[in-house]
Design a protein around this motif. Structure first.
Motif, PDB file in Angstrom:
ATOM      1  N   GLU A 149      -3.557   9.441   1.818  1.00 23.84           N
ATOM      2  CA  GLU A 149      -3.845   8.318   0.930  1.00 23.84           C
ATOM      3  C   GLU A 149      -3.799   6.836   1.727  1.00 23.84           C
ATOM      4  O   GLU A 149      -4.570   6.064   1.279  1.00 23.84           O
ATOM      5  N   LYS A 209      -7.631   0.846   6.553  1.00 26.67           N
ATOM      6  CA  LYS A 209      -8.727   0.178   7.086  1.00 26.67           C
ATOM      7  C   LYS A 209      -9.202  -1.392   6.539  1.00 26.67           C
ATOM      8  O   LYS A 209      -9.970  -2.112   7.135  1.00 26.67           O
ATOM      9  N   ASN A 210      -8.800  -1.399   5.291  1.00 20.05           N
ATOM     10  CA  ASN A 210      -9.134  -2.900   4.691  1.00 20.05           C
ATOM     11  C   ASN A 210      -8.255  -3.836   4.855  1.00 20.05           C
ATOM     12  O   ASN A 210      -8.470  -5.070   4.165  1.00 20.05           O
ATOM     13  N   GLU A 242      -3.698   6.980  11.710  1.00 23.46           N
ATOM     14  CA  GLU A 242      -5.044   7.280  12.080  1.00 23.46           C
ATOM     15  C   GLU A 242      -5.058   8.634  12.936  1.00 23.46           C
ATOM     16  O   GLU A 242      -6.116   9.144  13.001  1.00 23.46           O
ATOM     17  N   GLU A 283       1.054  -1.383  -0.114  1.00 21.46           N
ATOM     18  CA  GLU A 283       0.142  -0.021  -0.065  1.00 21.46           C
ATOM     19  C   GLU A 283       0.810   1.203   0.046  1.00 21.46           C
ATOM     20  O   GLU A 283       0.362   2.259  -0.829  1.00 21.46           O
ATOM     21  N   LYS A 339      -5.051   6.368   4.947  1.00 23.50           N
ATOM     22  CA  LYS A 339      -6.099   6.136   5.944  1.00 23.50           C
ATOM     23  C   LYS A 339      -7.117   5.076   5.539  1.00 23.50           C
ATOM     24  O   LYS A 339      -7.376   4.280   6.277  1.00 23.50           O
ATOM     25  N   ASP A 340      -7.627   5.395   4.498  1.00 19.07           N
ATOM     26  CA  ASP A 340      -8.777   4.292   4.024  1.00 19.07           C
ATOM     27  C   ASP A 340      -8.064   2.963   3.622  1.00 19.07           C
ATOM     28  O   ASP A 340      -8.628   1.921   3.865  1.00 19.07           O
ATOM     29  N   ARG A 341      -6.951   3.044   3.101  1.00 14.72           N
ATOM     30  CA  ARG A 341      -6.315   1.552   2.619  1.00 14.72           C
ATOM     31  C   ARG A 341      -5.982   0.754   3.865  1.00 14.72           C
ATOM     32  O   ARG A 341      -6.196  -0.305   3.965  1.00 14.72           O
ATOM     33  N   THR A 358       1.395   5.034  -2.832  1.00 10.67           N
ATOM     34  CA  THR A 358       1.405   6.439  -2.616  1.00 10.67           C
ATOM     35  C   THR A 358       2.438   7.286  -3.440  1.00 10.67           C
ATOM     36  O   THR A 358       3.413   6.820  -3.556  1.00 10.67           O
TER      37      THR A 358
END
Length: 211
Positions: A127, A133-134, A103, A74, A129-131, A78
């Protein structure tokens, strides 16, 4: 693509290690978090890898578990972050610490890593933050076999200057020679003379990040 290697740990010179897999030596550049958990030379070990193919080289990067590798993958998505910087980030910070920084938008801690300026830190937070979470936590990590099926073989144990090797590793991670030398000298004042390069690097990184 090569995503996993299992073989005998032949050499380790942070941040590089060599695994003998059925007679073929794979050179892998590993995060320091992985290096801290490596067993003794000559021991069978398994690590997760990510392969980068360029016009002039085919590079392997090694990780303690699939979660660390996932974060690495991930990171290199970026803008402005390549494999080298991604590995540096994961060497100076554990996966858990990096996730906390993202976070809590802790730019101050991120910019202490070599190669991470304020703009890069801001991009990482936006970029990643959302990645993050998965990503799922996978407990199974770097494995060491107690019953090796490989034939017995004496490990290659070179004569190593641990302080110099620690400095070289820090420079490879992006620190300036003066920074690396100063950090190593500082931690060596309180360590035993037979301290390993990995321990020196770990404490040096901790000292530089906490400043």
């Amino acid at each position: 693509m090569i995503g996993y290697l299992r073989g005998r740990l032949l050499e380790k010179h942070p941040p590089f290690l060599i695994l003998d897999v059925a007679g073929v030596g794979y050179e892998v550049e590993a995060s320091m978090n992985t290096f801290y958990r490596l067993p003794e030379l000559g021991t069978e070990v398994a690590i997760y890898t990510h392969m980068v193919v360029r016009e002039d080289a085919q590079l392997l990067y090694g990780f303690v578990d699939r979660q660390e590798r996932s974060v690495f993958r991930e990171l290199i998505k970026t803008n402005g972050v390549g494999p080298k910087l991604a590995l540096t980030i994961l060497s100076g910070s554990s996966v858990e610490s990096f996730v906390r920084c993202v976070e809590h938008e802790d730019i101050a801690t991120l910019v202490k890593l070599p190669g991470v300026g304020r703009k890069t830190a801001e991009r990482l937070i936006i970029e990643m933050k959302d990645r993050l979470k998965n990503l799922t936590s996978i407990p199974r990590g770097l494995q060491q076999s107690s019953h090796s099926s490989l034939p017995a073989m004496e490990p290659m144990i070179p004569v190593v200057d641990e302080k110099r090797e620690a400095e070289t590793a820090l420079i490879a991670l992006g620190y300036k020679p003066v920074q690396a030398s100063k950090a190593v000298e500082t931690v060596c004042r309180t360590l035993a003379k037979d301290a390993s390069a990995e321990e020196i690097i770990r404490l040096a990184l901790r000292g530089m990040i906490s400043q």
